[in-house]
Design an enzyme around this catalytic site. Structure first.
Site, PDB file in Angstrom:
ATOM      1  N   ARG A  58       0.668  -1.266  -0.005  1.00 47.36           N
ATOM      2  CA  ARG A  58      -0.090   0.080   0.032  1.00 47.36           C
ATOM      3  C   ARG A  58       1.029   1.203  -0.012  1.00 47.36           C
ATOM      4  O   ARG A  58       0.270   2.329  -0.603  1.00 47.36           O
ATOM      5  CB  ARG A  58      -0.963   0.092   1.178  1.00 47.36           C
ATOM      6  CG  ARG A  58      -2.074   0.777   1.291  1.00 47.36           C
ATOM      7  CD  ARG A  58      -3.015   0.706   2.189  1.00 47.36           C
ATOM      8  NE  ARG A  58      -2.267   1.108   3.457  1.00 47.36           N
ATOM      9  CZ  ARG A  58      -2.581   0.483   4.746  1.00 47.36           C
ATOM     10  NH1 ARG A  58      -3.369  -0.733   4.446  1.00 47.36           N
ATOM     11  NH2 ARG A  58      -1.803   0.605   5.911  1.00 47.36           N
ATOM     12  N   TYR A 111     -13.023  21.804 -11.062  1.00 48.63           N
ATOM     13  CA  TYR A 111     -13.477  20.652 -11.567  1.00 48.63           C
ATOM     14  C   TYR A 111     -14.697  20.093 -10.469  1.00 48.63           C
ATOM     15  O   TYR A 111     -14.497  20.211  -9.313  1.00 48.63           O
ATOM     16  CB  TYR A 111     -12.325  19.575 -11.349  1.00 48.63           C
ATOM     17  CG  TYR A 111     -12.812  18.042 -11.792  1.00 48.63           C
ATOM     18  CD1 TYR A 111     -13.223  17.781 -12.887  1.00 48.63           C
ATOM     19  CD2 TYR A 111     -12.548  17.087 -10.947  1.00 48.63           C
ATOM     20  CE1 TYR A 111     -13.385  16.746 -13.332  1.00 48.63           C
ATOM     21  CE2 TYR A 111     -13.069  15.961 -11.247  1.00 48.63           C
ATOM     22  CZ  TYR A 111     -13.413  15.544 -12.416  1.00 48.63           C
ATOM     23  OH  TYR A 111     -13.635  14.470 -12.687  1.00 48.63           O
ATOM     24  N   ASP A 183      -4.531  22.439  -8.799  1.00 44.42           N
ATOM     25  CA  ASP A 183      -4.952  21.835  -9.887  1.00 44.42           C
ATOM     26  C   ASP A 183      -3.965  22.187 -11.153  1.00 44.42           C
ATOM     27  O   ASP A 183      -4.593  23.112 -11.738  1.00 44.42           O
ATOM     28  CB  ASP A 183      -6.165  21.326  -9.938  1.00 44.42           C
ATOM     29  CG  ASP A 183      -6.518  20.295 -10.905  1.00 44.42           C
ATOM     30  OD1 ASP A 183      -5.618  20.040 -11.992  1.00 44.42           O
ATOM     31  OD2 ASP A 183      -7.664  19.680 -10.644  1.00 44.42           O
ATOM     32  N   LYS A 208      -5.307  12.181 -17.286  1.00 50.79           N
ATOM     33  CA  LYS A 208      -5.473  13.084 -18.556  1.00 50.79           C
ATOM     34  C   LYS A 208      -4.345  12.756 -19.401  1.00 50.79           C
ATOM     35  O   LYS A 208      -4.020  11.822 -19.921  1.00 50.79           O
ATOM     36  CB  LYS A 208      -5.829  14.395 -18.190  1.00 50.79           C
ATOM     37  CG  LYS A 208      -6.937  14.468 -17.321  1.00 50.79           C
ATOM     38  CD  LYS A 208      -8.376  14.120 -17.873  1.00 50.79           C
ATOM     39  CE  LYS A 208      -9.269  13.881 -16.844  1.00 50.79           C
ATOM     40  NZ  LYS A 208      -9.709  14.882 -16.007  1.00 50.79           N
TER      41      LYS A 208
HETATM   42  C1  LIG Z   1     -10.710  14.918 -14.707  1.00 48.65           C
HETATM   43  C2  LIG Z   1     -10.220  16.248 -13.695  1.00 48.65           C
HETATM   44  C3  LIG Z   1      -9.787  15.461 -12.606  1.00 48.65           C
HETATM   45  C4  LIG Z   1      -9.906  14.217 -11.894  1.00 48.65           C
HETATM   46  O1  LIG Z   1      -9.194  13.267 -12.285  1.00 48.65           O
HETATM   47  P1  LIG Z   1      -9.927  11.797 -12.203  1.00 48.65           P
HETATM   48  O2  LIG Z   1      -8.407  10.996 -12.544  1.00 48.65           O
HETATM   49  O3  LIG Z   1     -10.816  11.743 -13.369  1.00 48.65           O
HETATM   50  O4  LIG Z   1     -10.390  11.609 -10.729  1.00 48.65           O
HETATM   51  C5  LIG Z   1      -9.240  16.795 -11.560  1.00 48.65           C
HETATM   52  N1  LIG Z   1      -8.969  17.840 -12.115  1.00 48.65           N
HETATM   53  C6  LIG Z   1      -9.275  18.228 -13.368  1.00 48.65           C
HETATM   54  C7  LIG Z   1      -8.776  19.623 -13.753  1.00 48.65           C
HETATM   55  C8  LIG Z   1      -9.621  17.407 -14.242  1.00 48.65           C
HETATM   56  O5  LIG Z   1      -9.972  17.627 -15.653  1.00 48.65           O
END
Ligand SMILES: *Cc1c(COP(=O)(O)O)cnc(C)c1O
Length: 392
Positions: A58, A111, A183, A208
């Site tokens: 973990r 988000y 973010d 992404k």
């Molecule tokens: C998609 C996204 C997230 C979340 O990511 P996941 O891997 O889908 O949980 C967070 N911040 C932004 C800007 C995103 O586009």
């Protein structure tokens, strides 16, 4: 614009230790729960150093650590933590740094699922959230209270791509003793360097562009000391761990991130410029366009634009919009982005904002420029507009 050309070299070498693995370039996927220790003394040492070594599945494996090391190096942070999704990376950060009685300043263009985390989960644990205008800049100082512990940014904003004045917001937060988390998914560690602009904790949905092939969920938190230990301990307390196969895919995706992003950037700008000339389009929301309201700040702080942006259409019926979107052949419709394929998605920013209001003449569409031939993508959009007009 800053010159990060060295990144192209670093991206191929950071986190690589072929000498630890028979000379093989990529680390193997270590599947692990139990890790054995040869003696009581070794076991005791492992317990003491558990945040910094192979200890228990973990806590991470050498595959996890290779990815974390590579991303931390690229973003110029001290350490990184891999988590099972981007949202888990955000949740781990907020729950690690906030406690009952604390106040959180959250950007209104965040988000959307983060709002649920704040309004429901964090609220139940006594954390208060105030949403702020993404364009607030140094004015964020007026919203800071004695109990404000964290200011959270996402730039450009989800769905609407407002560019925040990150250094001004960070300076105001720090002056009041608050931390700054951001973010950085849109720009990736290549196109924005958070720690040079006052950010303390950088968060990525590696799902992404870093994974880049639409086949894994993964999050990353990149930290400067001393926040690594706090966030890692909290992630452990909640049982978060990133799957080794997904860490492998993210590390593999990372190696080609720079060349992919160049193409996403070029195609994204080509589509944005073409869309701006179209009579069906009221507005293109892309900070890389010189007349975008966020362009000057983007140019000052970012070294590139990725392939995700939005457009606002002129008023159109639901049926006409469906005729356009249902018939697309190259642009797929679905959540997430950052893979090799182009996407188009109707979104509703007006339904989620609370600190600001979003008004647009017609529907908003979010586009992801994939790696296909740009002219083919334009043809797909052009035929879509033909169907839209025919159904109007
Ligand atoms: C998609 C996204 C997230 C979340 O990511 P996941 O891997 O889908 O949980 C967070 N911040 C932004 C800007 C995103 O586009």
């Amino acid at each position: 614009m800053t010159d990060d050309s060295l990144d192209d070299t670093l991206i191929g070498h950071a986190g690589c230790r072929p000498q630890d693995n028979h000379g093989i370039i990529n680390p193997p996927v270590y599947h692990a729960s139990t890790v054995l220790f040869p003696s009581v003394a070794a076991l005791e040492e492992a317990v003491r150093d558990r945040f910094d070594r192979v200890y228990y599945g973990r806590y991470g494996t050498p595959t996890t650590f290779a990815l974390e090391e590579a991303v931390a190096a690229l973003e110029q942070g001290d350490r990184a933590i891999a988590l099972p999704s981007g949202l888990a990376a955000i949740a781990a950060t907020l729950t690690a740094l906030l406690k009952a009685g604390d106040h959180l300043l959250m950007v209104d263009s965040v988000y959307e699922p983060v709002r649920t985390l704040c309004n429901r989960t964090l609220a139940r644990f006594g954390v208060t959230t105030t949403y702020y205008d993404p364009l607030i800049g140094a004015g964020v100082a007026d919203l800071i209270r004695p109990e404000t512990r964290l200011v959270y940014l996402e730039s450009p904003g989800s769905l609407t791509f407002e560019v925040q004045d990150i250094p001004a917001i960070a300076a105001a937060a720090h002056a009041a003793g608050a931390l700054v988390a951001m973010d950085n998914t849109w720009a990736t560690p290549l196109f924005f360097k958070p720690f040079r602009h006052g950010v303390d904790i950088s968060i990525h949905a590696a799902t992404k562009y870093i994974v880049g092939h639409s086949d894994a969920m993964l999050g990353l938190v990149v930290t400067k000391d001393p926040h690594y230990r706090t966030i890692k301990a909290s992630a452990q307390a909640m049982g978060y761990c990133a799957a080794p196969d997904d860490c492998y895919l993210a590390l593999r995706g990372l190696r080609t991130l720079s060349v992919r992003l160049q193409r996403h950037q070029e195609t994204g700008l080509a589509l944005a410029r073409w869309l701006r000339q179209r009579p069906e389009v009221a507005q293109v929301l892309h900070p890389g366009l010189p007349d975008d309201p966020g362009h000057a700040l983007w140019r000052r702080d970012f070294s590139g634009a990725t392939g995700l942006f939005s457009i606002v259409l002129n008023p159109v019926s639901k049926a006409a919009l469906a005729a356009m979107l249902d018939g697309m052949t190259l642009f797929g419709m679905g959540f997430s982005w950052g893979g090799f394929e182009s996407l188009i998605l109707p979104v509703k920013p007006e339904a989620v904002r609370t600190a600001t209001s979003w008004s647009a003449p017609g529907p908003t569409l979010r586009l992801h420029a994939g790696l296909e031939d740009p002219q083919d993508l334009i043809t797909d959009l052009e035929r879509g507009f033909d169907r839209l007009r025919a159904a109007s």
